[in-house]
Motif scaffolding. Structure first.
Motif, PDB file in Angstrom:
ATOM      1  N   ASP A  16      36.126  34.045  36.048  1.00  0.00           N
ATOM      2  CA  ASP A  16      37.085  33.780  35.197  1.00  0.00           C
ATOM      3  C   ASP A  16      38.554  33.851  36.005  1.00  0.00           C
ATOM      4  OD1 ASP A  16      37.440  36.464  35.809  1.00  0.00           O
ATOM      5  OD2 ASP A  16      37.666  36.934  33.565  1.00  0.00           O
ATOM      6  N   ILE A  17      38.579  34.040  37.352  1.00  0.00           N
ATOM      7  CA  ILE A  17      39.877  33.648  38.060  1.00  0.00           C
ATOM      8  C   ILE A  17      40.051  32.491  38.441  1.00  0.00           C
ATOM      9  CG2 ILE A  17      40.827  34.365  40.378  1.00  0.00           C
ATOM     10  CD1 ILE A  17      39.466  36.926  40.216  1.00  0.00           C
ATOM     11  N   ALA A  18      41.318  31.962  38.353  1.00  0.00           N
ATOM     12  CA  ALA A  18      41.730  30.467  38.673  1.00  0.00           C
ATOM     13  C   ALA A  18      41.344  30.125  39.883  1.00  0.00           C
ATOM     14  CB  ALA A  18      43.063  30.351  38.387  1.00  0.00           C
ATOM     15  N   ALA A  19      40.875  28.961  39.948  1.00  0.00           N
ATOM     16  CA  ALA A  19      40.317  28.202  41.394  1.00  0.00           C
ATOM     17  C   ALA A  19      41.566  28.260  42.376  1.00  0.00           C
ATOM     18  CB  ALA A  19      39.628  26.825  41.223  1.00  0.00           C
ATOM     19  N   GLU A  20      42.598  28.031  41.888  1.00  0.00           N
ATOM     20  CA  GLU A  20      43.899  27.869  43.092  1.00  0.00           C
ATOM     21  C   GLU A  20      44.124  29.396  43.580  1.00  0.00           C
ATOM     22  OE1 GLU A  20      44.204  27.069  39.368  1.00  0.00           O
ATOM     23  OE2 GLU A  20      43.915  25.190  39.926  1.00  0.00           O
ATOM     24  N   LYS A  21      43.904  30.508  42.527  1.00  0.00           N
ATOM     25  CA  LYS A  21      43.952  31.898  43.090  1.00  0.00           C
ATOM     26  C   LYS A  21      42.990  32.060  44.070  1.00  0.00           C
ATOM     27  CE  LYS A  21      44.652  36.424  42.086  1.00  0.00           C
ATOM     28  NZ  LYS A  21      45.373  37.569  40.973  1.00  0.00           N
ATOM     29  N   VAL A  22      41.865  31.763  43.784  1.00  0.00           N
ATOM     30  CA  VAL A  22      40.637  32.091  44.702  1.00  0.00           C
ATOM     31  C   VAL A  22      40.626  31.224  45.993  1.00  0.00           C
ATOM     32  CG1 VAL A  22      38.064  31.572  44.909  1.00  0.00           C
ATOM     33  CG2 VAL A  22      38.975  32.433  42.594  1.00  0.00           C
ATOM     34  N   ASP A  23      41.246  30.171  46.114  1.00  0.00           N
ATOM     35  CA  ASP A  23      41.355  29.233  47.069  1.00  0.00           C
ATOM     36  C   ASP A  23      42.629  29.939  48.226  1.00  0.00           C
ATOM     37  OD1 ASP A  23      39.701  27.389  46.420  1.00  0.00           O
ATOM     38  OD2 ASP A  23      41.239  26.075  45.765  1.00  0.00           O
TER      39      ASP A  23
ATOM     40  N   LEU B 257      42.237  43.499  53.438  1.00  0.00           N
ATOM     41  CA  LEU B 257      41.702  42.157  53.315  1.00  0.00           C
ATOM     42  C   LEU B 257      42.148  41.643  51.938  1.00  0.00           C
ATOM     43  CD1 LEU B 257      38.135  42.750  54.963  1.00  0.00           C
ATOM     44  CD2 LEU B 257      40.200  41.358  56.019  1.00  0.00           C
ATOM     45  N   PRO B 258      42.493  40.418  51.936  1.00  0.00           N
ATOM     46  CA  PRO B 258      42.871  39.848  50.407  1.00  0.00           C
ATOM     47  C   PRO B 258      41.487  39.958  49.666  1.00  0.00           C
ATOM     48  CG  PRO B 258      43.850  38.743  52.139  1.00  0.00           C
ATOM     49  CD  PRO B 258      42.875  39.675  52.827  1.00  0.00           C
ATOM     50  N   LEU B 259      40.292  39.822  50.130  1.00  0.00           N
ATOM     51  CA  LEU B 259      39.101  40.029  49.008  1.00  0.00           C
ATOM     52  C   LEU B 259      38.594  41.167  48.737  1.00  0.00           C
ATOM     53  CD1 LEU B 259      37.235  36.544  50.199  1.00  0.00           C
ATOM     54  CD2 LEU B 259      38.630  36.835  48.002  1.00  0.00           C
ATOM     55  N   PHE B 260      39.168  42.351  49.465  1.00  0.00           N
ATOM     56  CA  PHE B 260      38.704  43.628  49.251  1.00  0.00           C
ATOM     57  C   PHE B 260      38.434  43.972  47.871  1.00  0.00           C
ATOM     58  CE2 PHE B 260      39.526  48.276  48.708  1.00  0.00           C
ATOM     59  CZ  PHE B 260      38.321  48.765  49.566  1.00  0.00           C
ATOM     60  N   PRO B 261      39.215  43.514  46.890  1.00  0.00           N
ATOM     61  CA  PRO B 261      38.789  44.041  45.483  1.00  0.00           C
ATOM     62  C   PRO B 261      37.820  43.412  45.053  1.00  0.00           C
ATOM     63  CG  PRO B 261      41.251  43.513  45.743  1.00  0.00           C
ATOM     64  CD  PRO B 261      40.670  43.209  46.922  1.00  0.00           C
ATOM     65  N   PHE B 262      37.140  42.294  45.672  1.00  0.00           N
ATOM     66  CA  PHE B 262      35.918  41.576  45.012  1.00  0.00           C
ATOM     67  C   PHE B 262      34.860  41.994  45.998  1.00  0.00           C
ATOM     68  CE2 PHE B 262      39.632  39.285  44.277  1.00  0.00           C
ATOM     69  CZ  PHE B 262      39.958  39.659  42.750  1.00  0.00           C
TER      70      PHE B 262
END
Length: 122
Positions: A40-47, A97-102
């Motif tokens: 449910d996270i916006a594709a732009e934010k994921v990119d 790391l930016p993706l650490f929360p995931f």
């Protein structure tokens, strides 16, 4: 190879260059990272997160802390080797790391095997 000892003092690295201290204080860690980004996270934010992750990972590799990085086939995951001063430095790097929360992360400290023929694997 034993770290150099000082003569006439209890501090083992007195007068030794800091780069040599890092060599003897460094630890290797095997790190498994599984990334699980919610749908449910916006594709732009994921990119944007993925791009920031790539830049930061390359910086850590160039600095020598992130020694090896392998993709796990068929999964959004990697297996890495980190060369750092200890668990706290590793934690600080991973949590930056930016993706650490995931991420689901498994860490295994490593030490040199006595039968290894390689001089650079501590």
């Amino acid at each position: 190879m034993e770290p150099p000892r000082s003569h006439g003092g209890s501090a083992p690295f007195r007068g030794v260059a800091s780069s040599l201290q890092k060599e003897f204080n460094a630890m290797l860690f095997h790190v498994e990272m599984d990334v699980r980004i919610p749908h449910d996270i916006a594709a732009e934010k994921v990119d944007a997160l993925k791009q920031a992750e790539r830049v930061h990972a390359m910086e850590l590799q160039r600095a020598g802390a992130w020694r090896h990085l392998w993709r796990v086939a068929g999964r959004y995951a990697n297996i890495s080797i980190f060369d750092v001063s200890g668990a706290q430095e590793l934690h600080d790097m991973l949590s930056s790391l930016p993706l650490f929360p995931f991420m689901e992360i498994k860490v295994t400290p490593l030490c040199r095997h006595p039968s290894s023929i390689h001089d650079d694997d501590r």
